[in-house]
Each structure stands twice: as structure tokens, then as C-alpha cells.
Design an enzyme around this catalytic site. Structure first.
Site, mmCIF file in Angstrom:
data_model
loop_
_atom_site.group_PDB
_atom_site.id
_atom_site.type_symbol
_atom_site.label_atom_id
_atom_site.label_comp_id
_atom_site.label_asym_id
_atom_site.label_seq_id
_atom_site.Cartn_x
_atom_site.Cartn_y
_atom_site.Cartn_z
ATOM 1 N N LYS A 125 0.838 -1.209 0.000
ATOM 2 C CA LYS A 125 0.000 0.000 0.000
ATOM 3 C C LYS A 125 0.870 1.256 0.000
ATOM 4 C CE LYS A 125 -1.320 1.613 4.073
ATOM 5 N NZ LYS A 125 -1.241 2.970 4.633
ATOM 6 N N ASN A 126 1.883 1.299 0.881
ATOM 7 C CA ASN A 126 2.656 2.527 1.039
ATOM 8 C C ASN A 126 3.628 2.785 -0.110
ATOM 9 O OD1 ASN A 126 1.228 3.024 3.311
ATOM 10 N ND2 ASN A 126 2.877 2.518 4.758
ATOM 11 N N ARG A 180 -4.356 10.757 5.088
ATOM 12 C CA ARG A 180 -3.254 11.711 5.144
ATOM 13 C C ARG A 180 -2.287 11.580 3.976
ATOM 14 N NH1 ARG A 180 -1.693 14.293 9.503
ATOM 15 N NH2 ARG A 180 0.335 14.131 8.547
ATOM 16 N N CYS A 196 -4.000 12.693 13.776
ATOM 17 C CA CYS A 196 -4.691 11.417 13.612
ATOM 18 C C CYS A 196 -4.411 10.563 14.832
ATOM 19 C CB CYS A 196 -4.295 10.724 12.310
ATOM 20 S SG CYS A 196 -2.742 9.856 12.372
ATOM 21 N N ARG A 218 1.440 14.382 13.622
ATOM 22 C CA ARG A 218 1.843 14.212 12.225
ATOM 23 C C ARG A 218 1.903 15.527 11.440
ATOM 24 N NH1 ARG A 218 -0.576 8.819 9.788
ATOM 25 N NH2 ARG A 218 1.296 9.022 8.551
ATOM 26 N N PRO A 219 2.872 16.379 11.773
ATOM 27 C CA PRO A 219 3.015 17.643 11.041
ATOM 28 C C PRO A 219 3.519 17.431 9.610
ATOM 29 C CG PRO A 219 4.860 17.323 12.547
ATOM 30 C CD PRO A 219 3.906 16.184 12.796
ATOM 31 N N ASP A 275 5.377 0.513 11.862
ATOM 32 C CA ASP A 275 4.142 -0.113 11.366
ATOM 33 C C ASP A 275 3.996 -1.576 11.796
ATOM 34 O OD1 ASP A 275 3.431 2.258 10.218
ATOM 35 O OD2 ASP A 275 4.018 1.705 8.185
ATOM 36 N N ILE A 298 9.287 6.800 16.511
ATOM 37 C CA ILE A 298 8.799 7.515 15.318
ATOM 38 C C ILE A 298 7.521 8.274 15.665
ATOM 39 C CG2 ILE A 298 8.111 7.308 12.880
ATOM 40 C CD1 ILE A 298 10.908 6.248 13.293
ATOM 41 N N ARG A 313 -8.416 -0.210 5.389
ATOM 42 C CA ARG A 313 -7.645 0.844 4.718
ATOM 43 C C ARG A 313 -6.339 0.298 4.162
ATOM 44 N NH1 ARG A 313 -6.635 6.025 8.059
ATOM 45 N NH2 ARG A 313 -5.418 6.261 6.172
HETATM 46 N N1 EPU Z 1 7.385 14.470 10.658
HETATM 47 C C1 EPU Z 1 7.648 15.787 10.942
HETATM 48 N N2 EPU Z 1 7.432 16.730 9.969
HETATM 49 C C2 EPU Z 1 6.989 16.392 8.723
HETATM 50 C C3 EPU Z 1 6.737 15.046 8.433
HETATM 51 C C4 EPU Z 1 6.950 14.100 9.418
HETATM 52 O O1 EPU Z 1 8.050 16.119 12.059
HETATM 53 O O2 EPU Z 1 6.828 17.279 7.881
HETATM 54 C C5 EPU Z 1 7.584 13.447 11.688
HETATM 55 C C6 EPU Z 1 6.335 12.623 11.983
HETATM 56 O O3 EPU Z 1 5.482 13.270 12.916
HETATM 57 C C7 EPU Z 1 6.938 11.334 12.529
HETATM 58 C C8 EPU Z 1 8.190 11.185 11.694
HETATM 59 O O4 EPU Z 1 8.491 12.483 11.188
HETATM 60 O O5 EPU Z 1 7.312 11.505 13.874
HETATM 61 C C9 EPU Z 1 8.077 10.208 10.539
HETATM 62 O O6 EPU Z 1 6.882 10.454 9.801
HETATM 63 P P1 EPU Z 1 6.811 10.257 8.235
HETATM 64 O O7 EPU Z 1 6.658 11.570 7.574
HETATM 65 O O8 EPU Z 1 7.957 9.390 7.792
HETATM 66 O O9 EPU Z 1 5.447 9.463 8.068
HETATM 67 P P2 EPU Z 1 4.545 9.490 6.765
HETATM 68 O O10 EPU Z 1 5.424 9.624 5.592
HETATM 69 O O11 EPU Z 1 3.427 10.435 6.939
HETATM 70 C C10 EPU Z 1 4.651 6.925 6.250
HETATM 71 C C11 EPU Z 1 3.678 5.783 6.188
HETATM 72 C C12 EPU Z 1 3.209 5.427 7.599
HETATM 73 C C13 EPU Z 1 4.448 5.053 8.424
HETATM 74 C C14 EPU Z 1 5.450 6.205 8.421
HETATM 75 C C15 EPU Z 1 6.737 5.897 9.144
HETATM 76 C C16 EPU Z 1 2.581 6.027 4.051
HETATM 77 C C17 EPU Z 1 1.326 6.314 3.306
HETATM 78 N N3 EPU Z 1 2.527 6.158 5.377
HETATM 79 O O12 EPU Z 1 3.937 8.027 6.816
HETATM 80 O O13 EPU Z 1 2.370 4.292 7.463
HETATM 81 O O14 EPU Z 1 4.062 4.747 9.751
HETATM 82 O O15 EPU Z 1 5.775 6.552 7.056
HETATM 83 O O16 EPU Z 1 7.374 4.796 8.585
HETATM 84 O O17 EPU Z 1 3.580 5.667 3.467
HETATM 85 C C18 EPU Z 1 0.603 2.844 7.995
HETATM 86 O O18 EPU Z 1 0.762 2.307 6.901
HETATM 87 O O19 EPU Z 1 -0.130 2.359 8.909
HETATM 88 C C19 EPU Z 1 1.268 4.126 8.270
HETATM 89 C C20 EPU Z 1 0.876 4.962 9.224
#
Ligand code: EPU
Length: 426
Positions: A24-25, A95, A119, A124-125, A310, A332, A402
Site C-alpha cells: 500500500k505505502n 493523510r 490522527c 503528524r506535522p 508499522d 517515530i 484501509r
Molecule cells: N514528521 C515531521 N514533519 C513532517 C513530516 C513528518 O516532524 O513534515 C515526523 C512525523 O510526525 C513522525 C516522523 O516524522 O514523527 C516520521 O513520519 P513520516 O513523515 O515518515 O510518516 P509518513 O510519511 O506520513 C509513512 C507511512 C506510515 C508510516 C510512516 C513511518 C505512508 C502512506 N505512510 O507516513 O504508514 O508509519 O511513514 O514509517 O507511506 C501505515 O501504513 O499504517 C502508516 C501509518
């Protein structure tokens, strides 16, 4: 008619073969990348999960023709480039919609994407995404809850993506996608190294992009004038594979997993080995067999190649049955522990202290009605139900739909007693 829930009768040993779906991701950002391309894209092994449907809906609104075929392939072609707006009603649901920001800005020179709220797993900024777009020369403002980005042209830039919790997976995807059509060279430092980022880079390169360093913290992108379409197969879902590995172990069973990449699961397999679980590769499949005695362990989630957040909830369910005390620390998403109270309802002994949970092993879990709160927490509760004594009812299973394709059918096919029913929440 009420809400769908899972009714699980625990105790059956799982035996047989499961085919792991496409990730999915990986599929979501690759689908969003269609906005960048001229011509037809055919994606194979796209999982049929609710998030893929939500993103398809968004892409259709953004002028992309999306055709889903019964063999898990998806055909995407951009038809109309007029609309560049991702509305709150869809971003709120998913998101990952944020990953249209980079492609819209790079290709259409403007993007309005509703700012995702918090969420269940934390705040999740998206500050790192916004910072990256500004470094390419875009004007980015927050207007009435929308991120509004504009640029006459994007210039290659040095982009640093480190935040307080490490890098960002979708932030790296957005920066990389924007850089493909920017003028000149982009260097992304502290890029996420997750296999899903590598898959996106490989896809973009097949469309004519020039990206090197994917899978390392330093990605270099040389901008090109245009990208074309291509045919591409999505990598297997490492989180689904890990979830089924726990299912085999926790039910004292043995599962063979097809379409499973062990090189994407090194940290998870290392921790399973410490628990005493054997994971073996035989021909094209991977076999996971149970052990009688589970050793307690310590685990800390980290960006790839560390232990994935995850799979934190699912491993916690397994450790509930270990012979002693285990510790899980979440580095994380420090608040990603909504499953803790639900597992305690099933007889687990878990104590949360800040970003850490202390797990006192118990002899068995006991079935109970529980509430799913996010995708991976719901998977942990289903796993708990599979090994618990008696019946478990997992409410709010739309969370699990999802990201897991037909998990109930896949589990039933290897011997689980799990049914999708409808009724009022108890
Ligand atoms: N973060 C910031 N600023 C940003 C973006 C992220 O501080 O602008 C922080 C987040 O709050 C978190 C960390 O950085 O503490 C990592 O977050 P990341 O941005 O890597 O998460 P994401 O890209 O939004 C993806 C996956 C998530 C998975 C995370 C971490 C997808 C669609 N989602 O989210 O998957 O947990 O990476 O590996 O790829 C899931 O599939 O259940 C899921 C939540």
C-alpha cells in the site's frame, strides 16, 4: 444493518500458504506520481484496499483517468490539468493525500492541498514537506486550512529532510517527485531509506527521471523536461508479511508466505529470532514456524533499516505471551499506543510510560469486545483474537480495510475462524 466488525474464535493453528499483496505505502505515492507523467501508466500488484480507492477518487478529481482491472492492475492517464486542489474531505480521510503536493506543483505549477489534521497515531506535522517545496523556489502559504503553493518554475535545490523524529517517508517522496521536473540538480540530504521510497524512485526512473542514491540518506535528482508513462510492478507489502509472520507464531502454526521480500524485513526478523521464531527461505517462499517458548525482548522502532513503527503493535501482541518482561520504545510516533488499553482488556499486562511500554508476559489472552483505533493497532487486535481463548469482537474494522486486503478471507483460508459481521457496537 450496523457497522461491520470481526467476530473471531481464537485458538486455531494457522497452516498453509498466503500470498502477500503489493505494498500500500509504495502504491500510494507511485499513483500520485502519475500527475507528473505524459502517457499511459500501468501498475501491477496494486492492493485492493480502501486507501487506494480514496487516492483513486482524489486523482480522478485532479483529472487523472483511473481504471482498476480485476487482476490488481491499475491504468492511469492524465486527461485534464485544470484542477490542482485536494479538498479537506478527502485529505481528512487519508493523510497520504499529501503526496499529490509535489507532483501538482512540479507539473501544474500550483497546488492547493488541505492541511491534514492530527490522527490517532499522533500530531503528524507536514512542515518538512512545506520546507522542501519552498527550497525549490515555490511560494507556500497556509490559507484557511489549505496549503497553497505556487511557482513559475522549480529550481533544483539542496533539501535537508531531518526532523525531530528522523526523516520523513512521504516528505522524501514529495521532494523527489518535485525534483524530477525541476531545473538542475537536487540533493536530498537525510532522505528516508524505506523500500517504498526506493520503489517510487525506480518507478520514476523508468518514466525517464534521473535519480540516484535511493535507499541511502542522500538522493540526487537531475531534473528532466518531461516524464513519460511506463509499466511497473509494486513491491510486496513488508508490513502485511510481518503481520502474517506474527499470525503463524502466535497461533502455534506454520505459514508459507509467497511474494515476500526478507531483505525488507531484516530488523523485524532479527527481533523474531531473538524471540525464538524461525523464519526460513525455501525456493520463492518464506516459511515461519511457531516455537513453544517465546523469549522476552527489547525493541525500539526506528526509520528503515531499523524496526518499523508499522509492526510495533503486532509485535506487542506477540510479546504479551512471552515468558518474562519485554520493552517496546516508539521513536517515530511516540503516542502510537492506542492498542495498549484494548490489549489489556484481553488480559494482557501492559504499562505505558511515555514513549515506552513494559510488557509483562501472560500465559494466555482472553477474548473480549475491543475497539480498533488505527490501521496497525487493528491488526494487533485481530492477532490477539486469533490466539485468545473464546470469542473476540473487533469493532471499527474500517481502519483495517484501509491497508490490508481481505485480511479476514486470507486468514480464513489458512484455518482461522474469523467472520465479517454487521451490528451495533457493543
Ligand atoms: N514528521 C515531521 N514533519 C513532517 C513530516 C513528518 O516532524 O513534515 C515526523 C512525523 O510526525 C513522525 C516522523 O516524522 O514523527 C516520521 O513520519 P513520516 O513523515 O515518515 O510518516 P509518513 O510519511 O506520513 C509513512 C507511512 C506510515 C508510516 C510512516 C513511518 C505512508 C502512506 N505512510 O507516513 O504508514 O508509519 O511513514 O514509517 O507511506 C501505515 O501504513 O499504517 C502508516 C501509518
Amino acid at each position: 444493518m450496523g457497522l461491520p466488525y470481526f467476530h473471531i474464535n481464537g485458538g486455531n493453528r494457522l497452516r498453509g500458504t498466503v500470498r502477500v499483496s503489493g505494498a500500500k505505502n509504495a502504491a500510494l505515492p507511485i499513483m500520485a506520481a502519475s500527475i507528473l507523467c505524459e502517457g499511459e501508466i500501468i501498475l501491477h500488484d496494486v492492493p485492493y484496499v480502501a486507501d487506494v480507492l480514496s487516492l483513486s477518487e482524489l486523482l480522478i478529481k485532479l483529472g487523472v483517468d483511473v481504471e482498476r482491472r480485476p487482476d490488481h492492475s491499475l491504468r492511469l492517464v492524465v486527461r485534464d490539468e485544470m484542477n490542482s486542489r485536494a479538498e479537506y474531505d478527502i485529505v481528512r480521510k487519508m493523510r497520504a493525500s499529501i503526496c499529490v503536493l509535489g507532483p501538482l506543483l512540479a507539473k501544474r505549477r500550483r497546488a492547493t492541498v488541505a492541511m491534514p489534521g492530527g490522527c490517532a497515531i499522533g500530531d503528524r506535522p507536514v512542515d518538512l514537506h512545506v520546507r522542501a517545496m519552498r527550497q525549490f523556489g515555490a511560494d507556500v502559504d497556509l490559507v484557511s486550512g489549505d496549503i497553497v503553493a505556487k511557482a513559475k518554475r522549480l529550481r533544483g535545490a539542496e533539501v535537508f529532510l531531518g526532523g525531530p523524529f528522523g526523516s520523513t517517508v512521504l516528505g522524501t517522496a514529495n521532494a523527489m517527485m518535485a525534483a524530477t521536473l525541476a531545473e538542475g540538480i537536487t540533493v536530498i540530504e537525510m532522505a528516508a531509506c524505506e523500500p517504498e521510497v526506493v520503489d517510487l524512485a525506480d518507478f520514476l526512473n523508468q518514466c525517464g527521471a534521473s535519480i540516484t542514491g535511493q535507499g541511502t540518506p542522500r538522493i540526487v535528482v537531475e531534473g528532466v523536461p518531461e516524464l513519460k508513462g511506463c509499466e511497473y510492478r509494486i513491491i510486496p507489502d513488508r508490513i502485511e508479511a510481518g503481520t502474517f509472520m506474527v499470525a503463524a507464531t502466535i497461533t502455534n502454526g506454520e505459514l508459507k508466505l509467497e511474494n515476500c521480500r526478507l531483505d525488507h524485513l531484516m530488523a523485524f526478523i532479527d527481533r523474531l529470532a531473538a524471540v525464538g521464531v524461525k523464519v526460513e527461505r525455501a525456493d520463492a517462499a518464506v516459511t515461519v514456524a511457531s516455537v513453544r517458548h517465546l523469549e522476552p525482548i527489547d525493541v525500539t522502532t526506528q526509520p528503515f533499516p531499523g524496526f518499523p513503527t508499522d509492526l510495533q503493535a503486532q509485535l506487542m501482541t506477540l510479546l504479551c505471551l512471552a515468558d518474562g518482561n519485554s520493552i517496546i520504545t516508539e521513536k517515530i510516533f511516540p503516542d502510537r499506543f492506542l492498542h495498549v488499553a484494548e490489549l489489556n482488556r484481553m488480559g494482557a499486562r501492559l504499562r505505558k510510560e511515555g514513549p515506552t511500554v513494559i510488557i509483562e508476559g501472560v500465559k494466555r489472552l482472553v477474548g473480549a469486545p475491543v475497539m480498533a483505533s488505527d490501521l496497525r493497532a487493528s491488526a494487533a487486535l485481530v492477532l490477539a483474537g486469533l490466539c485468545a481463548r473464546g470469542a473476540t469482537r473487533v469493532n471499527r474494522i474500517y481502519h483495517i480495510d484501509r491497508g490490508y486486503e481481505r485480511i479476514d478471507e486470507k486468514l480464513r483460508a489458512v484455518g482461522a475462524e474469523i467472520e465479517r459481521r454487521e451490528g451495533d457496537e457493543t
